[in-house]
Design a protein around this motif. Structure first.
Motif, PDB file in Angstrom:
ATOM      1  N   GLU A 234       0.843  -1.202   0.000  1.00 32.69           N
ATOM      2  CA  GLU A 234       0.000   0.000   0.000  1.00 32.69           C
ATOM      3  C   GLU A 234       0.879   1.254   0.000  1.00 32.69           C
ATOM      4  OE1 GLU A 234      -3.137   0.226  -0.403  1.00 32.69           O
ATOM      5  OE2 GLU A 234      -4.104  -1.615   0.326  1.00 32.69           O
ATOM      6  N   ARG A 235       1.916   1.219   0.812  1.00 36.34           N
ATOM      7  CA  ARG A 235       2.808   2.383   0.874  1.00 36.34           C
ATOM      8  C   ARG A 235       3.608   2.525  -0.409  1.00 36.34           C
ATOM      9  NH1 ARG A 235       0.724   5.765   2.710  1.00 36.34           N
ATOM     10  NH2 ARG A 235       2.620   6.983   2.885  1.00 36.34           N
ATOM     11  N   LEU A 236       4.008   1.383  -0.967  1.00 40.57           N
ATOM     12  CA  LEU A 236       4.808   1.375  -2.187  1.00 40.57           C
ATOM     13  C   LEU A 236       4.010   1.971  -3.343  1.00 40.57           C
ATOM     14  CD1 LEU A 236       7.624   0.215  -2.494  1.00 40.57           C
ATOM     15  CD2 LEU A 236       6.622  -1.938  -3.228  1.00 40.57           C
ATOM     16  N   SER A 237       2.713   1.692  -3.351  1.00 39.81           N
ATOM     17  CA  SER A 237       1.914   2.146  -4.484  1.00 39.81           C
ATOM     18  C   SER A 237       1.324   3.526  -4.234  1.00 39.81           C
ATOM     19  CB  SER A 237       0.786   1.139  -4.760  1.00 39.81           C
ATOM     20  OG  SER A 237      -0.037   1.032  -3.625  1.00 39.81           O
ATOM     21  N   ASN A 238       1.549   4.064  -3.024  1.00 40.08           N
ATOM     22  CA  ASN A 238       0.947   5.355  -2.692  1.00 40.08           C
ATOM     23  C   ASN A 238       1.813   6.498  -3.207  1.00 40.08           C
ATOM     24  OD1 ASN A 238       0.068   7.734  -1.232  1.00 40.08           O
ATOM     25  ND2 ASN A 238      -1.077   6.320   0.051  1.00 40.08           N
ATOM     26  N   ALA A 239       1.177   7.415  -3.937  1.00 41.10           N
ATOM     27  CA  ALA A 239       1.913   8.528  -4.529  1.00 41.10           C
ATOM     28  C   ALA A 239       2.645   9.344  -3.466  1.00 41.10           C
ATOM     29  CB  ALA A 239       0.968   9.416  -5.312  1.00 41.10           C
ATOM     30  N   ALA A 240       2.122   9.340  -2.229  1.00 40.73           N
ATOM     31  CA  ALA A 240       2.783  10.081  -1.157  1.00 40.73           C
ATOM     32  C   ALA A 240       3.712   9.174  -0.356  1.00 40.73           C
ATOM     33  CB  ALA A 240       1.737  10.689  -0.239  1.00 40.73           C
ATOM     34  N   GLY A 241       3.915   7.951  -0.833  1.00 40.92           N
ATOM     35  CA  GLY A 241       4.712   6.983  -0.084  1.00 40.92           C
ATOM     36  C   GLY A 241       6.199   7.135  -0.336  1.00 40.92           C
ATOM     37  N   PRO A 242       6.994   6.228   0.204  1.00 45.34           N
ATOM     38  CA  PRO A 242       8.455   6.352   0.142  1.00 45.34           C
ATOM     39  C   PRO A 242       9.026   6.283  -1.273  1.00 45.34           C
ATOM     40  CG  PRO A 242       7.792   4.259   1.134  1.00 45.34           C
ATOM     41  CD  PRO A 242       6.555   5.081   1.009  1.00 45.34           C
ATOM     42  N   THR A 243       8.297   5.730  -2.222  1.00 41.13           N
ATOM     43  CA  THR A 243       8.837   5.666  -3.586  1.00 41.13           C
ATOM     44  C   THR A 243       8.015   6.531  -4.531  1.00 41.13           C
ATOM     45  OG1 THR A 243       7.442   3.761  -4.100  1.00 41.13           O
ATOM     46  CG2 THR A 243       9.646   3.290  -3.270  1.00 41.13           C
ATOM     47  N   ASN A 244       7.214   7.427  -3.983  1.00 38.98           N
ATOM     48  CA  ASN A 244       6.319   8.275  -4.774  1.00 38.98           C
ATOM     49  C   ASN A 244       5.391   7.459  -5.672  1.00 38.98           C
ATOM     50  OD1 ASN A 244       9.191   9.982  -4.769  1.00 38.98           O
ATOM     51  ND2 ASN A 244       7.371  11.025  -4.031  1.00 38.98           N
ATOM     52  N   GLY A 245       5.046   6.305  -5.201  1.00 37.67           N
ATOM     53  CA  GLY A 245       4.087   5.498  -5.955  1.00 37.67           C
ATOM     54  C   GLY A 245       4.713   4.620  -7.014  1.00 37.67           C
ATOM     55  N   ASN A 246       6.062   4.625  -7.107  1.00 36.28           N
ATOM     56  CA  ASN A 246       6.704   3.718  -8.055  1.00 36.28           C
ATOM     57  C   ASN A 246       6.780   2.337  -7.443  1.00 36.28           C
ATOM     58  OD1 ASN A 246       7.315   5.569 -10.138  1.00 36.28           O
ATOM     59  ND2 ASN A 246       8.945   6.397  -8.844  1.00 36.28           N
ATOM     60  N   ILE A 247       6.257   1.370  -8.179  1.00 37.17           N
ATOM     61  CA  ILE A 247       6.286   0.002  -7.664  1.00 37.17           C
ATOM     62  C   ILE A 247       7.631  -0.602  -8.050  1.00 37.17           C
ATOM     63  CG2 ILE A 247       5.195  -2.256  -7.829  1.00 37.17           C
ATOM     64  CD1 ILE A 247       2.549  -0.670  -8.348  1.00 37.17           C
ATOM     65  N   VAL A 248       8.504  -0.728  -7.069  1.00 32.58           N
ATOM     66  CA  VAL A 248       9.856  -1.210  -7.324  1.00 32.58           C
ATOM     67  C   VAL A 248      10.234  -2.279  -6.309  1.00 32.58           C
ATOM     68  CG1 VAL A 248      10.740   0.874  -8.410  1.00 32.58           C
ATOM     69  CG2 VAL A 248      10.757   0.673  -5.921  1.00 32.58           C
ATOM     70  N   LEU A 249      11.304  -2.989  -6.607  1.00 33.59           N
ATOM     71  CA  LEU A 249      11.811  -4.003  -5.687  1.00 33.59           C
ATOM     72  C   LEU A 249      12.517  -3.315  -4.521  1.00 33.59           C
ATOM     73  CD1 LEU A 249      13.194  -6.638  -8.214  1.00 33.59           C
ATOM     74  CD2 LEU A 249      10.919  -6.452  -7.203  1.00 33.59           C
ATOM     75  N   ARG A 250      12.969  -4.119  -3.560  1.00 34.80           N
ATOM     76  CA  ARG A 250      13.524  -3.519  -2.351  1.00 34.80           C
ATOM     77  C   ARG A 250      14.827  -2.756  -2.613  1.00 34.80           C
ATOM     78  NH1 ARG A 250      11.236  -4.376   3.003  1.00 34.80           N
ATOM     79  NH2 ARG A 250      10.032  -6.077   2.122  1.00 34.80           N
ATOM     80  N   ASP A 251      15.426  -2.970  -3.766  1.00 33.58           N
ATOM     81  CA  ASP A 251      16.620  -2.173  -4.077  1.00 33.58           C
ATOM     82  C   ASP A 251      16.244  -0.722  -4.356  1.00 33.58           C
ATOM     83  OD1 ASP A 251      15.494  -2.126  -6.578  1.00 33.58           O
ATOM     84  OD2 ASP A 251      17.053  -3.304  -7.568  1.00 33.58           O
ATOM     85  N   GLY A 252      14.943  -0.438  -4.449  1.00 30.88           N
ATOM     86  CA  GLY A 252      14.499   0.939  -4.598  1.00 30.88           C
ATOM     87  C   GLY A 252      14.451   1.439  -6.019  1.00 30.88           C
ATOM     88  N   LYS A 253      14.886   0.631  -6.995  1.00 27.80           N
ATOM     89  CA  LYS A 253      14.861   1.134  -8.362  1.00 27.80           C
ATOM     90  C   LYS A 253      14.300   0.166  -9.405  1.00 27.80           C
ATOM     91  CE  LYS A 253      19.816   0.208  -8.952  1.00 27.80           C
ATOM     92  NZ  LYS A 253      20.500  -0.017  -7.667  1.00 27.80           N
TER      93      LYS A 253
END
Lengths: 337, 167, 665
Positions: free
Chosen positions: C363-382
């Protein structure tokens, strides 16, 4: 001094002699005293329970009954109700018998009827059946083990292989997890080894399938060895004589079967503990394994003494010699070229 | 009806936990021994030990006292008082020559219908093993007339002679 | 015989009559209990129906009954029904006694003869007891119009707003720094894919600014005393170290705070916050809290960067926890749920395999206000995943963990599938055991996700592993599953696994329940008064449960429950007073010897010793009616209405009536 009753089991005197030797070697450093159960017998291994329940449970329970005789303090050495089994199959069988005799009183009655023929009796729940690593991690404790390390195994890349019989079904809730227990990881880390996360830690080694369905066993062994190799492990470490034997003794045949070339030695955790505690490889049964650990251990500065190398595997297409030809000249021998 | 001895047991329940456990056992259709007849109190702390004696002298072979688990009493701590009285009552029973096992204390929360059912069935078996109390009953287990209750009808169970009555 | 007793035996359809010979019980009661005063005994299909009640009312009027025994279900279900019927006919309601022959007989026994005999005993006990019943009057107490709502998630917000809008005051207590609850963490809501923040934030603001709502965030209820209409609640307002009067919510303190902390609550461990923080930008209230555990000043004694930069001097390191006392008439518990800890399912590798995520993490990963700005990425962040597996029923419908269905996970899994597909174009697999999309427009959403090309595999996933067996599995997570539709084992390599974790009762639900005097089910959810007909009330008058505190549910159901409980509370408030059970203890001063044994037994301090008269006295307003003192009084001077010695002794005698056959299996 912490006293326990020891049920060694048959493997420890034969195929897993190295386990027995290394275990005995490290006991002193950890202030442990194991008293062997007198006149113990085979636990029936994995097969007997599948054939005939009551005799199989009776066979197991005889050991428990004998152990109860040694529970009480003798000559001031202190009493104990804990039976230690270093072999996973023995541990499972002893724990299983204790559990089911308790859960199903009718089974307990029948087993005790059989035991009565030998003047024995076992009341389920009297003893605590535990595996060696359980004692080391939870009674001795990782802290004390860490203190005993004089030669940390720094740089030795190992995968911990618990095997399938130890953590399941876990009647007494002794293990951290059933699918991915971490006791062996923690212990090896305490020895300073470089422990690699091993997802197959509780997968089956093939058990007795090596005897009745080698292809199946080879595939199971291949998975274990291939994954360890892929993760960069130099060595597998196990707590179970059966696992050790399968991965060690059949690795070569497995390689032949698949046309692969893996060379992953597998040692008992007690052997590595011995090394870390500064014991000599010779005292620890190191060097008798078929997939030699010599080169790997040389990497951490341990020199394994030369023992008799096992015979090289036979070349497949080499024919067998023919019987001697019959000649008229008695006393003269001649072979066909 | 079979020949085996069917004990009569009076059960005391508290309104908040154990009576609801009995209700739950019912709602969940759990089966248990039918020998227990329940009396609802607001709290196990309401249980006057004389209720137990009255039940035993009136023909019950055993009494089951039930309440909320320690620490979960609707009235904060009154079940502890029930526990105290229960322990004292057992000594009184011993003094009267009655097996103290005829009275049992069971904690059952409102969610423990299964426990209530299992404990009830187990208690019935325990009392069955002890046999009829014959306090206020004829030797064949029939009730005596009302006038008989409370005078000469107390029968001492043979086993109680062997027990040490606490000083 | 002075009493005229009527005995009514209910068939309850076949619920009772199927096992108990109800006609025989009624006939027996008329014959054998005549000497007790039973003048009429009837059996009827459904006593609780209006016709059944009329039957009783008619007999009371025509036969002049003075006592009534109804052998039917548990008194917890219909005692009130029959008491009202008696009252309608002019009989004091407390002269009615229920004999439970359903929950205690027909539902738990199978042998008809035995069940019938036991029913007779139970009826005999009730008849003996009812003779000793005394007419009682209900005690009326005024209702305090204020309401306490515990928990500021969507259910709690809804409850608070409904009551506040009706013109009554609400105290809304929230443990976290902001209201919003789990819904504030979501990006989209199923099945409409509304932006969660867009529909929630206006409600939060409304609750935060409503003149009838006192919002107490970063606060917890620590004690509850009293009873319906008159609860006295103690609330601990934890020190915020920020003066709420002065703070403008500018956010400079958060910007300047040098201490970064992993945010385990709002960001589900995927993102960071500062030691002084508001969990998210739209937090209500918008002033921050200082997390004492992590603050450098509290740890080392220096720093105070926030204080230095605060333009309004709102930082106050000397603030202390405050205890507030509020008086309320009703309480609504909206304490929500905890996410099932997926690390417990070790074969799914969460916590060990980096690219296994939980539903809240996603939920946080897909949230535009979340830690990745809504980018669905793996744990490497990219790295964007090319294939994603979504595993349903993690920790739910699994006897190793929770037996129940967590209700929301199927739809949640479908929502994730849609989001992954839409934003990454990855191949998505849903691993489910049953697809449960039972609600308005839910199955349509399932059809839509099917049409989008998401793949569905029916079967319980055995494990998620990174142990590759074949070359196409290298570097992937392999989902090993049984495909029950194909009838084979499958190994499906994916880049990312999302665990649709189930919902669990709050870790402290049991203690909270105890504090408010309500119980939890075996699973740990708060128990409602009736699972069908009274799902928001509890066994404790004046306490209501809404949202996931009562059991797993989705947003619409939580909102509906929030509103439902408010209607119940408003109903109570508008009645202005509430009737209490007149079950109280009283001291007969003539008999009291002044021994004071009872004094120490009352946990509610209802018993006082009157030294002048050398007697003890019980304050009826404080007495809760447990009866412990009644049992203890050596002189028998205390009597308990409703459960008097006479009533209980009579019931014992009745249950053991001599001409009953012993009953057994």
């Amino acid at each position: 001094m912490n006293k326990y009753l020891l049920y060694p089991g048959c493997s420890m005197e034969s195929s897993a002699k190295a386990y027995m030797e290394s275990m005995n070697t490290i006991l002193e450093s950890l202030d442990l005293h194991f008293e062997e159960i007198e006149d113990w017998n085979c636990c029936g291994a994995t097969e007997y329970l599948g054939i005939n329940l009551i005799p199989a449970y009776s066979l197991i329970a005889r050991n428990l009954a004998l152990a109860t005789k040694q529970m009480h303090p003798v000559n001031g050495t202190g009493g104990t109700r804990t039976v230690v089994a270093p072999c996973s199959a023995c541990y499972l069988n002893l724990a299983k018998a204790d559990h089911y005799m308790n859960e199903r009183p009718s089974l307990g009655e029948k087993v005790n009827e059989a035991l009565a023929a030998g003047g024995l009796h076992y009341e389920a729940g009297t003893l605590d059946v535990r595996h060696l690593i359980d004692i080391l991690v939870y009674d001795v404790g990782l802290e004390k083990i860490r203190e005993a390390v004089v030669h940390p195994l720094t740089g030795l890349k190992v995968v911990p292989y618990m095997g399938c019989m130890l953590p399941r079904p876990d009647y007494q809730h002794r293990w951290s997890d059933h699918e991915h227990p971490t006791e062996l990881d923690d212990l090896l880390r305490a020895l300073g080894a470089d422990v690699i996360d091993y997802p197959l830690t509780t997968e089956c080694c093939g058990g007795h399938m090596t005897q009745i369905g080698p292809e199946t066993a080879f595939e199971l062994i291949r998975r274990l060895v291939a994954d360890a190799d892929e993760r960069g492990a130099q060595m597998m470490v196990t707590v179970c004589p059966m696992c050790q034997m399968n991965v060690d003794a059949y690795q070569n045949e497995m390689n032949n079967y698949f046309g692969t070339d893996y060379h992953i030695p597998i040692l008992f955790f007690t052997q590595l503990m011995g090394l870390a505690f500064g014991k000599e490889p010779g005292e620890l049964g190191i060097g008798v394994e078929l997939v030699s650990s010599r080169n790997v251990l040389a990497g951490i500065g341990v020199e394994v003494p030369v023992t008799q190398e096992p015979a090289a595997p036979r070349k497949k297409d080499e024919g067998l010699p023919m019987p001697r030809r019959w000649t008229k000249h008695e006393g003269r021998k001649e072979t066909v070229k | 009806m079979t020949d085996q001895f069917e004990p009569t047991i009076i059960g005391f329940t508290c309104n908040w936990c154990s009576y609801r456990a009995a209700d739950l056992a019912g709602t969940a259709r759990m089966k248990y021994a039918p020998n227990v007849r329940l009396i609802r109190l607001m709290c196990s702390g309401r249980l006057d030990p004389t209720f137990v004696l009255r039940a035993l002298s009136g023909g019950a072979d055993g009494v089951m006292i039930t309440g909320c688990h320690p620490g979960e009493c609707h009235y904060i701590e009154q079940n502890y008082k029930a526990l105290r009285r229960f322990l004292l009552l057992k000594r009184v029973l011993t003094g009267l020559g009655i097996e103290p096992e005829r009275v049992k204390l069971v904690w059952a929360s409102a969610a423990e219908g299964a426990k209530f059912a299992a404990e009830t069935t187990a208690f019935v078996e325990e009392i069955r093993k002890l046999g009829p109390l014959c306090w206020g009953k004829d030797e064949d287990g029939r009730m005596k007339d009302d006038e008989d209750i409370g005078n000469s009808s107390i029968k001492i169970h043979p086993s109680s002679f062997e027990k040490e009555v606490p000083a | 015989m002075t009493e005229k007793i009527g005995v009514y035996v209910c068939h309850c359809g076949s619920n009772i009559a199927g096992v108990v010979d109800v006609e025989d019980v009624a006939k027996w009661a008329a014959e054998k209990l005549g000497h007790q005063g039973v003048v009429i005994a009837r059996d009827y299909k459904f006593m609780c129906s209006s016709l059944g009640q009329e039957l009783i009312e008619k007999d009371i009027k025509e036969l002049g009954l003075t006592r009534v025994v109804v052998a039917a279900c548990s008194p917890h279900l219909h005692e009130k029904t029959f008491r009202i019927a008696a009252q309608n006919a002019g009989l004091n309601p407390y002269l009615v006694e229920l004999a439970s022959i359903r929950e205690q007989v027909s539902w738990v026994h199978t042998d008809k003869a035995v069940a019938t005999a036991k029913s007779k005993a139970v009826v005999s006990g009730a008849v003996s007891r009812v003779i000793e019943n005394a007419p009682l009057e209900e005690i009326k107490v005024p209702i305090n119009p204020n309401t306490l709502v515990v928990g500021g998630g969507i259910a709690g917000i809804q409850s608070a707003l409904e009551i506040a809008n009706a013109g009554f005051h609400v105290y809304l207590v929230e443990r976290e720094p902001s209201i919003g609850g789990h819904m504030a963490q979501f990006d989209k809501t199923f099945p409409t894919l509304d932006c969660s923040a867009c529909i929630l934030t206006p409600r939060m603001v409304e609750a935060g600014t409503h003149p009838n709502i006192t919002l107490l965030t970063w606060s917890e209820v620590v004690n509850v005393a009293g009873y319906v209409g008159n609860f006295n609640v103690t609330i601990k307002k934890k020190a915020r170290f920020v003066n709420e009067e002065l703070c403008t919510g500018c956010g400079i303190c958060q910007e300047k705070c040098p201490k970064k902390v992993i945010d385990d609550v709002y960001e589900a461990g995927l993102g960071y916050r500062k030691a002084v923080y508001t969990p998210f930008a739209q937090a209500v209230p918008n002033y921050p809290v200082m997390d004492k555990e992590n603050c450098i000043y509290f740890e080392k004694g220096t720093c105070k960067a926030c204080e230095k930069f605060c333009p309004t001097n709102a930082i106050d390191f000397n603030q202390q926890d405050q205890l507030l006392n509020v008086e309320v008439g009703n309480i609504i518990l909206a304490t929500g749920y905890d996410l099932f800890d997926a690390r417990r399912v070790s074969n799914y590798g969460y916590g060990r395999l980096p690219n296994v995520f939980t539903s809240l993490e996603f939920e946080r990963l897909s949230n535009a206000a979340g830690p990745t700005n809504g980018n669905i990425v793996l744990r490497d962040g990219k790295t964007m995943p090319k294939s994603v597996g979504i595993i349903h029923c993690v920790g739910s419908r699994d006897r190793n963990f929770n037996n129940y269905c967590s209700v929301i996970c199927c739809m949640q899994g479908l929502k994730f599938a849609h989001l992954v597909h839409e934003r990454t174009g990855a191949t998505v697999y849903n691993f489910y055991i049953d697809m449960r999309t039972a609600y308005k427009a839910y199955d349509e959403f399932y059809q839509r996700v099917l049409e989008e090309g998401t793949l569905f595999v029916r079967g319980k996933v055995a494990e998620v592993t990174d142990a590759a067996r074949y070359s196409n599995e290298r570097g992937k997570l392999i989902v090993q599953t049984e495909d029950t539709l194909a009838g084979k084992q499958r190994r499906i390599p994916v880049d990312m696994v999302i665990l649709s974790s189930g919902l669990q009762p709050r870790h402290d639900a049991k203690e909270v329940g105890k504090m408010f005097g309500i119980s939890c089910s075996t699973d740990g959810w708060f128990t409602e008064k009736h699972p069908k007909l009274d799902p928001v009330a509890t066994m404790t008058e004046g306490i209501y449960i809404v949202g996931c505190a009562q059991g797993p549910k989705d947003i619409p159901s939580s909102v509906a429950q929030g509103a439902a409980a408010s209607a119940r509370v408003l109903d109570k408030i508008l009645q202005r007073e509430v009737a209490l059970e007149p079950i109280k203890a009283t001291v007969n001063k003539e008999m009291c010897s002044g021994c004071r044994i009872c004094n120490g037994l009352c946990p509610f301090n209802a018993i006082a010793f009157i030294a002048d008269d050398n007697v003890s006295e019980i304050n009826p307003a404080l007495c809760q009616g447990c009866g412990t003192c009644v049992a203890a009084c050596p002189a028998g001077a205390i009597s308990g209405t409703g459960f008097s010695n006479e009533q209980i002794n009579a019931q014992i005698d009745g249950l053991l009536m001599k001409n009953l056959e012993p009953v057994g299996a």
